[in-house]
Design a protein around this motif. Structure first.
Motif, PDB file in Angstrom:
ATOM      1  N   PRO A 131      -9.420   1.210 -10.539  1.00 32.22           N
ATOM      2  CA  PRO A 131      -9.998   1.482  -9.224  1.00 32.22           C
ATOM      3  C   PRO A 131     -10.396   0.199  -8.519  1.00 32.22           C
ATOM      4  O   PRO A 131     -10.784  -0.783  -9.155  1.00 32.22           O
ATOM      5  N   LEU A 132     -10.282   0.229  -7.209  1.00 28.54           N
ATOM      6  CA  LEU A 132     -10.825  -0.843  -6.388  1.00 28.54           C
ATOM      7  C   LEU A 132     -12.261  -0.468  -6.044  1.00 28.54           C
ATOM      8  O   LEU A 132     -12.702   0.648  -6.273  1.00 28.54           O
ATOM      9  N   ALA A 133     -12.998  -1.387  -5.458  1.00 29.92           N
ATOM     10  CA  ALA A 133     -14.406  -1.152  -5.122  1.00 29.92           C
ATOM     11  C   ALA A 133     -14.577   0.182  -4.409  1.00 29.92           C
ATOM     12  O   ALA A 133     -13.719   0.619  -3.657  1.00 29.92           O
ATOM     13  N   SER A 134     -15.704   0.816  -4.623  1.00 30.45           N
ATOM     14  CA  SER A 134     -15.922   2.162  -4.070  1.00 30.45           C
ATOM     15  C   SER A 134     -16.435   2.151  -2.632  1.00 30.45           C
ATOM     16  O   SER A 134     -16.866   3.164  -2.141  1.00 30.45           O
ATOM     17  N   ALA A 135     -16.383   1.032  -1.967  1.00 30.03           N
ATOM     18  CA  ALA A 135     -16.816   0.969  -0.564  1.00 30.03           C
ATOM     19  C   ALA A 135     -15.657   1.364   0.342  1.00 30.03           C
ATOM     20  O   ALA A 135     -15.149   0.571   1.108  1.00 30.03           O
ATOM     21  N   TYR A 136     -15.200   2.609   0.238  1.00 25.08           N
ATOM     22  CA  TYR A 136     -14.069   3.088   1.013  1.00 25.08           C
ATOM     23  C   TYR A 136     -14.435   3.217   2.475  1.00 25.08           C
ATOM     24  O   TYR A 136     -15.564   3.518   2.819  1.00 25.08           O
ATOM     25  N   GLY A 137     -13.440   3.069   3.300  1.00 25.57           N
ATOM     26  CA  GLY A 137     -13.628   3.316   4.721  1.00 25.57           C
ATOM     27  C   GLY A 137     -13.712   4.804   4.983  1.00 25.57           C
ATOM     28  O   GLY A 137     -13.573   5.632   4.077  1.00 25.57           O
ATOM     29  N   SER A 138     -13.901   5.192   6.226  1.00 17.94           N
ATOM     30  CA  SER A 138     -14.049   6.600   6.540  1.00 17.94           C
ATOM     31  C   SER A 138     -12.802   7.226   7.141  1.00 17.94           C
ATOM     32  O   SER A 138     -12.809   8.386   7.473  1.00 17.94           O
ATOM     33  N   PRO A 164       0.835  -1.212   0.000  1.00 18.50           N
ATOM     34  CA  PRO A 164       0.000   0.000   0.000  1.00 18.50           C
ATOM     35  C   PRO A 164       0.865   1.255   0.000  1.00 18.50           C
ATOM     36  O   PRO A 164       1.944   1.288   0.594  1.00 18.50           O
ATOM     37  N   ILE A 165       0.372   2.271  -0.678  1.00 16.38           N
ATOM     38  CA  ILE A 165       1.106   3.529  -0.732  1.00 16.38           C
ATOM     39  C   ILE A 165       0.109   4.691  -0.787  1.00 16.38           C
ATOM     40  O   ILE A 165      -0.752   4.729  -1.660  1.00 16.38           O
ATOM     41  N   ARG A 166       0.195   5.575   0.199  1.00 16.84           N
ATOM     42  CA  ARG A 166      -0.625   6.795   0.136  1.00 16.84           C
ATOM     43  C   ARG A 166       0.122   7.776  -0.747  1.00 16.84           C
ATOM     44  O   ARG A 166       1.238   8.173  -0.446  1.00 16.84           O
ATOM     45  N   TYR A 167      -0.511   8.162  -1.827  1.00 15.28           N
ATOM     46  CA  TYR A 167       0.180   9.024  -2.781  1.00 15.28           C
ATOM     47  C   TYR A 167      -0.237  10.482  -2.680  1.00 15.28           C
ATOM     48  O   TYR A 167       0.428  11.362  -3.240  1.00 15.28           O
ATOM     49  N   ALA A 168      -1.355  10.763  -2.004  1.00 21.21           N
ATOM     50  CA  ALA A 168      -1.796  12.149  -1.901  1.00 21.21           C
ATOM     51  C   ALA A 168      -2.745  12.316  -0.719  1.00 21.21           C
ATOM     52  O   ALA A 168      -3.370  11.359  -0.274  1.00 21.21           O
ATOM     53  N   LYS A 169      -2.840  13.566  -0.254  1.00 20.14           N
ATOM     54  CA  LYS A 169      -3.814  13.925   0.778  1.00 20.14           C
ATOM     55  C   LYS A 169      -4.990  14.671   0.170  1.00 20.14           C
ATOM     56  O   LYS A 169      -5.869  15.133   0.872  1.00 20.14           O
ATOM     57  N   TYR A 184      -3.550   4.942  -2.731  1.00 17.26           N
ATOM     58  CA  TYR A 184      -4.752   5.623  -2.259  1.00 17.26           C
ATOM     59  C   TYR A 184      -4.466   7.074  -1.934  1.00 17.26           C
ATOM     60  O   TYR A 184      -3.371   7.439  -1.526  1.00 17.26           O
ATOM     61  N   ALA A 185      -5.482   7.906  -2.151  1.00 22.38           N
ATOM     62  CA  ALA A 185      -5.466   9.301  -1.739  1.00 22.38           C
ATOM     63  C   ALA A 185      -6.384   9.390  -0.529  1.00 22.38           C
ATOM     64  O   ALA A 185      -7.521   8.926  -0.572  1.00 22.38           O
ATOM     65  N   ASP A 245      -9.652  14.452   7.251  1.00 30.89           N
ATOM     66  CA  ASP A 245     -10.980  15.067   7.237  1.00 30.89           C
ATOM     67  C   ASP A 245     -11.890  14.527   6.139  1.00 30.89           C
ATOM     68  O   ASP A 245     -13.101  14.514   6.290  1.00 30.89           O
ATOM     69  N   ARG A 246     -11.345  14.021   5.030  1.00 30.65           N
ATOM     70  CA  ARG A 246     -12.185  13.527   3.925  1.00 30.65           C
ATOM     71  C   ARG A 246     -12.166  12.012   3.779  1.00 30.65           C
ATOM     72  O   ARG A 246     -12.906  11.456   2.987  1.00 30.65           O
ATOM     73  N   GLY A 247     -11.285  11.338   4.517  1.00 28.66           N
ATOM     74  CA  GLY A 247     -11.197   9.878   4.405  1.00 28.66           C
ATOM     75  C   GLY A 247     -10.525   9.471   3.094  1.00 28.66           C
ATOM     76  O   GLY A 247      -9.788  10.241   2.481  1.00 28.66           O
ATOM     77  N   VAL A 248     -10.814   8.270   2.628  1.00 22.55           N
ATOM     78  CA  VAL A 248     -10.239   7.770   1.380  1.00 22.55           C
ATOM     79  C   VAL A 248     -11.025   8.358   0.215  1.00 22.55           C
ATOM     80  O   VAL A 248     -12.242   8.186   0.120  1.00 22.55           O
ATOM     81  N   MET A 249     -10.318   9.056  -0.663  1.00 23.28           N
ATOM     82  CA  MET A 249     -10.961   9.700  -1.809  1.00 23.28           C
ATOM     83  C   MET A 249     -10.770   8.893  -3.086  1.00 23.28           C
ATOM     84  O   MET A 249     -11.625   8.905  -3.961  1.00 23.28           O
ATOM     85  N   ARG A 250      -9.648   8.225  -3.209  1.00 27.20           N
ATOM     86  CA  ARG A 250      -9.355   7.382  -4.370  1.00 27.20           C
ATOM     87  C   ARG A 250      -8.614   6.159  -3.879  1.00 27.20           C
ATOM     88  O   ARG A 250      -7.786   6.244  -2.983  1.00 27.20           O
ATOM     89  N   LEU A 251      -8.887   5.022  -4.524  1.00 29.52           N
ATOM     90  CA  LEU A 251      -8.234   3.769  -4.182  1.00 29.52           C
ATOM     91  C   LEU A 251      -8.073   2.964  -5.458  1.00 29.52           C
ATOM     92  O   LEU A 251      -9.062   2.628  -6.107  1.00 29.52           O
ATOM     93  N   GLU A 252      -6.829   2.710  -5.845  1.00 28.40           N
ATOM     94  CA  GLU A 252      -6.548   1.989  -7.078  1.00 28.40           C
ATOM     95  C   GLU A 252      -5.451   0.971  -6.822  1.00 28.40           C
ATOM     96  O   GLU A 252      -4.726   1.047  -5.844  1.00 28.40           O
TER      97      GLU A 252
END
Length: 119
Positions: A110-117, A10-15, A78-79, A83-90
């Motif tokens: 993209p992965l499924a759009s059921a992102y966590g909060s 996993p890699i967070r690429y943006a906020k 993931y981005a 305050d906004r949680g996960v906005m993008r997940l690929e």
């Protein structure tokens, strides 16, 4: 984690809500960069050979010695912000350009759009 001869990393690429194709790494060296360069896909474009002696490649991060050389790499990018949680997940495969910190995605989706909060 290694699954079917691939490291899932996993890699967070943006906020912010930025596309994964615009994602630079924070640093062009270290474990993450070495992992992508050694186990990611072969570069799409070969390096220009000017006939000069090549510089010695720096030693890879010591923890990469625990991985078999034949394993591949799948990035879960993931981005996310607090305050906004996960906005993008690929997920997909990307190479890291030698000259800077930018990823060149060979494939991503993209992965499924059921992102966590949360992050």
């Amino acid at each position: 984690m290694i699954v079917s001869d691939h490291v899932i990393y996993p890699i967070r690429y943006a906020k912010t809500d930025a596309p994964v194709t615009a994602a630079p790494l924070r640093r062009a060296s270290g474990l993450r960069a070495d992992l992508i360069r050694r186990h990611g896909p072969e570069p799409m474009q070969g390096e220009l050979d000017l006939g000069l002696d090549e510089l010695e490649e720096q030693d890879a991060h010591r923890d990469l010695g625990q991985l078999p050389p034949e394993v591949g790499l799948v990035l879960v990018a993931y981005a996310c912000s607090m305050d906004r949680g996960v906005m993008r997940l690929e997920w997909g495969a990307a190479e890291l350009r030698r000259e800077d910190r930018y990823l060149i995605w060979h494939h991503h989706e993209p992965l499924a759009s059921a992102y966590g909060s949360g992050c």
